[in-house]
Design an enzyme around this catalytic site. Structure first.
Site, PDB file in Angstrom:
ATOM      1  N   ASN A 155      -3.871   0.755   4.650  1.00 37.86           N
ATOM      2  CA  ASN A 155      -4.770   1.694   3.949  1.00 37.86           C
ATOM      3  C   ASN A 155      -5.773   1.019   3.011  1.00 37.86           C
ATOM      4  OD1 ASN A 155      -2.391   1.182   2.444  1.00 37.86           O
ATOM      5  ND2 ASN A 155      -2.835   2.904   1.109  1.00 37.86           N
ATOM      6  N   GLU A 254       7.060  -1.872  -2.323  1.00 33.61           N
ATOM      7  CA  GLU A 254       6.141  -0.830  -2.792  1.00 33.61           C
ATOM      8  C   GLU A 254       6.018   0.164  -1.642  1.00 33.61           C
ATOM      9  OE1 GLU A 254       2.642  -2.960  -4.200  1.00 33.61           O
ATOM     10  OE2 GLU A 254       3.701  -3.540  -6.025  1.00 33.61           O
ATOM     11  N   CYS A 288      -1.436   5.445  -1.342  1.00 29.27           N
ATOM     12  CA  CYS A 288      -0.023   5.722  -1.646  1.00 29.27           C
ATOM     13  C   CYS A 288       0.114   6.544  -2.913  1.00 29.27           C
ATOM     14  CB  CYS A 288       0.731   4.405  -1.790  1.00 29.27           C
ATOM     15  SG  CYS A 288       0.104   3.382  -3.123  1.00 29.27           S
ATOM     16  N   GLU A 467       5.304  -4.962  -9.934  1.00 26.46           N
ATOM     17  CA  GLU A 467       4.357  -6.072  -9.873  1.00 26.46           C
ATOM     18  C   GLU A 467       3.197  -5.743 -10.810  1.00 26.46           C
ATOM     19  OE1 GLU A 467       3.629  -8.049  -6.221  1.00 26.46           O
ATOM     20  OE2 GLU A 467       5.399  -7.243  -5.223  1.00 26.46           O
TER      21      GLU A 467
HETATM   22  P1  NAD Z   1       4.509   0.827   7.758  1.00 27.08           P
HETATM   23  O1  NAD Z   1       5.776   0.760   6.992  1.00 27.08           O
HETATM   24  O2  NAD Z   1       4.512   1.531   9.046  1.00 27.08           O
HETATM   25  O3  NAD Z   1       3.986  -0.654   8.085  1.00 27.08           O
HETATM   26  C1  NAD Z   1       3.748  -1.597   7.068  1.00 27.08           C
HETATM   27  C2  NAD Z   1       3.872  -2.998   7.640  1.00 27.08           C
HETATM   28  O4  NAD Z   1       5.213  -3.238   8.022  1.00 27.08           O
HETATM   29  C3  NAD Z   1       3.025  -3.239   8.881  1.00 27.08           C
HETATM   30  O5  NAD Z   1       2.456  -4.528   8.777  1.00 27.08           O
HETATM   31  C4  NAD Z   1       4.043  -3.171  10.000  1.00 27.08           C
HETATM   32  O6  NAD Z   1       3.682  -3.894  11.154  1.00 27.08           O
HETATM   33  C5  NAD Z   1       5.253  -3.791   9.330  1.00 27.08           C
HETATM   34  N1  NAD Z   1       6.549  -3.445   9.900  1.00 27.08           N
HETATM   35  C6  NAD Z   1       6.921  -2.279  10.480  1.00 27.08           C
HETATM   36  N2  NAD Z   1       8.227  -2.321  10.840  1.00 27.08           N
HETATM   37  C7  NAD Z   1       8.680  -3.543  10.473  1.00 27.08           C
HETATM   38  C8  NAD Z   1       9.939  -4.201  10.572  1.00 27.08           C
HETATM   39  N3  NAD Z   1      11.010  -3.594  11.093  1.00 27.08           N
HETATM   40  N4  NAD Z   1      10.050  -5.456  10.084  1.00 27.08           N
HETATM   41  C9  NAD Z   1       8.995  -6.077   9.522  1.00 27.08           C
HETATM   42  N5  NAD Z   1       7.772  -5.508   9.418  1.00 27.08           N
HETATM   43  C10 NAD Z   1       7.618  -4.253   9.867  1.00 27.08           C
HETATM   44  O7  NAD Z   1       3.430   1.421   6.756  1.00 27.08           O
HETATM   45  P2  NAD Z   1       1.901   1.781   7.079  1.00 27.08           P
HETATM   46  O8  NAD Z   1       1.896   2.975   7.968  1.00 27.08           O
HETATM   47  O9  NAD Z   1       1.204   0.545   7.479  1.00 27.08           O
HETATM   48  O10 NAD Z   1       1.360   2.187   5.617  1.00 27.08           O
HETATM   49  C11 NAD Z   1       1.441   3.469   5.079  1.00 27.08           C
HETATM   50  C12 NAD Z   1       2.632   3.584   4.163  1.00 27.08           C
HETATM   51  O11 NAD Z   1       2.542   2.611   3.138  1.00 27.08           O
HETATM   52  C13 NAD Z   1       2.732   4.910   3.445  1.00 27.08           C
HETATM   53  O12 NAD Z   1       4.069   5.319   3.418  1.00 27.08           O
HETATM   54  C14 NAD Z   1       2.267   4.588   2.034  1.00 27.08           C
HETATM   55  O13 NAD Z   1       2.744   5.440   1.039  1.00 27.08           O
HETATM   56  C15 NAD Z   1       2.806   3.208   1.872  1.00 27.08           C
HETATM   57  N6  NAD Z   1       2.079   2.478   0.821  1.00 27.08           N
HETATM   58  C16 NAD Z   1       2.710   2.255  -0.364  1.00 27.08           C
HETATM   59  C17 NAD Z   1       2.041   1.593  -1.397  1.00 27.08           C
HETATM   60  C18 NAD Z   1       2.678   1.339  -2.754  1.00 27.08           C
HETATM   61  O14 NAD Z   1       2.112   0.579  -3.539  1.00 27.08           O
HETATM   62  N7  NAD Z   1       3.813   1.944  -3.062  1.00 27.08           N
HETATM   63  C19 NAD Z   1       0.735   1.155  -1.187  1.00 27.08           C
HETATM   64  C20 NAD Z   1       0.124   1.409   0.047  1.00 27.08           C
HETATM   65  C21 NAD Z   1       0.818   2.058   1.056  1.00 27.08           C
HETATM   66  O1  6OD Z   2      -3.988  -0.918  -7.533  1.00 24.38           O
HETATM   67  C1  6OD Z   2      -3.052  -1.569  -7.072  1.00 24.38           C
HETATM   68  O2  6OD Z   2      -2.715  -2.670  -7.530  1.00 24.38           O
HETATM   69  C2  6OD Z   2      -2.282  -1.036  -5.945  1.00 24.38           C
HETATM   70  N1  6OD Z   2      -1.227  -1.774  -5.551  1.00 24.38           N
HETATM   71  C3  6OD Z   2      -2.663   0.120  -5.369  1.00 24.38           C
HETATM   72  C4  6OD Z   2      -1.961   0.742  -4.326  1.00 24.38           C
HETATM   73  C5  6OD Z   2      -2.519   1.776  -3.672  1.00 24.38           C
HETATM   74  C6  6OD Z   2      -1.848   2.392  -2.587  1.00 24.38           C
HETATM   75  O3  6OD Z   2      -2.401   2.824  -1.595  1.00 24.38           O
END
Ligand code: NAD
Ligand code: 6OD
Length: 486
Positions: A155, A254, A288, A467
């Protein structure tokens, strides 16, 4: 045809298997290029190079020299701003104004904040008497953890990757990055910048590919990796924690969220409206920290729903570089299908569709893109899957409330605990709620306002660890104690 390779030991390389996959542009589904999927041999090479680099010139640099080298990345990313912008936009389809104000500048700034932090951090020291009447002094020493695996989502690709690579490298570690399969370009391009500023080979590596049975799981299972930092879905976080258990490796997670915005009747209406519009719809809802549950105090409920509808209806979808584009597509066909399945579910569950609920009518050349309409619902119970599950699209459900206690219970009734925003002019009430709402991040009369020195992370199923600023050092360094007997 563009080829997106792996970056290992300072070189761009393909793979042993010859396996590639297509990267398509979410704007119109056109083919951007072919990505070389890293298999076990490429992941092995990347980890081996990364381990060797720890002992090479990188490991011998002083903190000041290492940080000066990393600060050079900021200038070089700025110099190549347009290359990064084009690459990020081609992968994600997001509007240029967004990527040029958030993704790329923060992608660069993430290096500087952590070089400043690591240069200025001290450790504790204590003196004590020993049983034989003499004295001893102990002091702390921070050392790098070693090879850090960085697994990223799609994202905010560059921003979220450097949010982890920045502190990892500043602390003296080496890294192997696995970008999302949907957004491989900017992490890969950063390899050129690393070479340009003289970061030694093996310090920064990129392996492209998928999660399960691909680069992601090969990397997290690799015994040469000393720590795993991950951003992505909570269920992937579970798989990663399990992989990290072998070898007792630390994790920083995260994860997902189902974030609430709470709007009280005494709020500054215009500010609350503008802020909630951003928090629901920015980046097509793919943040997120974004809001998918809006709670509005009864006296202003109808007025707020109607005003948010007007604001959302004016969010124009379009090409990234068109000046009037306010929203891009979702990142992929897979994600579009997921979001549209929730739109169908909301209808089936009897939601009142205030706005949207489908695919916008786009010009012919964009019709094959991953578009969805900004969508607002009301009228669902709190038990509905629309209100409980993370959708990660440009949509929200709006619920009325009467009392502070009632809204607190609704907000906390979630397995997630990432972020919330509270809108009121009563700062006493806002501060009270901010400590009672079970989240890692709480904004009052604002959203996504960031000070990079502060702790960032989620509670409950939204993550483990914090972090940001000094907090990043907890994960990216090993704190040792040395005791000297005088
Ligand atoms: P995802 O979990 O599907 O994938 C994230 C990464 O993990 C990708 O690079 C994927 O290839 C890899 N991956 C998937 N399965 C794996 C496994 N078994 N072992 C190792 N790697 C693996 O997430 P997404 O769809 O790419 O991103 C969206 C999600 O991320 C949403 O749930 C969003 O809330 C979350 N997000 C959280 C934060 C935060 O800071 N908390 C920030 C951004 C996105
Ligand atoms: O601002 C940041 O440092 C951060 N980790 C943002 C995350 C956004 C999620 O989509």
């Amino acid at each position: 045809m563009k080829e997106i390779k792996n970056f290992i030991n300072g070189l761009y390389v393909t793979n042993v298997s010859g396996k590639t996959y297509e990267k398509r542009n979410p704007i119109d589904n056109s083919l951007i290029g072919m990505v070389y999927e890293a298999g076990q041999p490429e992941v092995d090479s990347a980890v081996t190079a990364s381990r060797a680099a720890l002992k090479g010139p990188w490991g011998k640099l002083s903190v000041v020299d290492r940080c000066a080298m990393l600060d050079g990345l900021v200038a070089e990313i700025s110099y190549r701003f347009d290359d990064f912008l084009q690459a990020e936009i081609a992968d994600t389809g997001k509007p240029a104004h967004l990527a040029s104000h958030i993704d790329i500048p923060r992608g660069a700034a993430n290096f500087k904040i952590f070089t400043d932090t690591i240069k200025n951090v001290s450790t504790e020291s204590f003196e004590m008497r020993t049983p034989d009447g003499k004295a001893a002094r102990s002091y702390g020493v921070r050392t790098p953890r070693g090879v850090i695996a960085i697994i990223c989502p799609w994202n905010l690709p560059l921003l979220l990757m450097t949010w982890k690579a920045g502190p990892a490298l500043a602390c003296g570690n080496t890294v192997v990055v696995k970008p999302s399969e949907a957004t491989p370009s900017t992490a890969t391009l950063l390899g050129e910048v690393m070479n340009k500023v003289g970061v030694p080979p093996g310090v920064y590596n990129v392996v492209n590919g998928f999660g399960v049975n691909s680069a992601g799981s090969f990397l997290t299972a690799h015994p040469g990796v000393n720590g795993i930092t991950f951003t992505g879905e909570s269920k992937t976080g579970t798989a990663i924690m399990k992989a990290a258990a072998d070898g007792i490796r630390p994790v920083s997670l995260e994860l997902g969220g189902k974030n609430a915005a709470v709007v009280f009747a005494d709020c500054d209406f215009e500010n609350a409206l503008a802020t909630v519009t951003r928090s629901v719809f920015e980046n097509c809802g793919q943040v997120c920290l974004g809001t998918e549950r809006v709670y509005v105090e009864q006296p202003i409920f109808d007025q707020f729903v109607s005003a948010l509808k007007d604001r959302a209806a004016a969010i124009k979808p379009g090409r990234p570089f068109d000046a009037d584009t306010k929203i891009g597509p979702l990142v992929s066909k897979i994600h579009q299908k997921k979001v549209l399945s929730y739109y169908a579910k909301a209808k089936a569950e009897g939601a009142k569709i205030v706005l949207g609920g489908g695919v916008p009518d786009m010009p012919d050349d964009l019709k094959d893109g991953c578009w969805v309409e900004p969508t607002i619902w009301t009228g669902l119970p709190e038990s509905s899957s629309i209100v409980r599950e993370e959708i990660f699209g440009p949509c929200c459900h709006i619920q009325p409330f009467d009392t502070e206690e009632e809204v607190l219970n609704m907000v906390n009734d979630s397995p997630y605990g990432l972020a919330t925003s509270i809108h009121t002019q009563d700062i006493g009430r806002a501060s009270r709620l901010a400590t009672q709402i079970e989240v890692g991040l709480c904004w009052i009369n604002s959203w996504f306002l960031r000070d990079l020195r502060t702790p960032f992370g989620g509670s409950k199923q939204s993550g483990i660890g914090r972090e940001g600023g000094l907090h990043s050092l907890e994960f990216y360094t090993e704190l040792r104690n040395v005791m000297i007997k005088y």
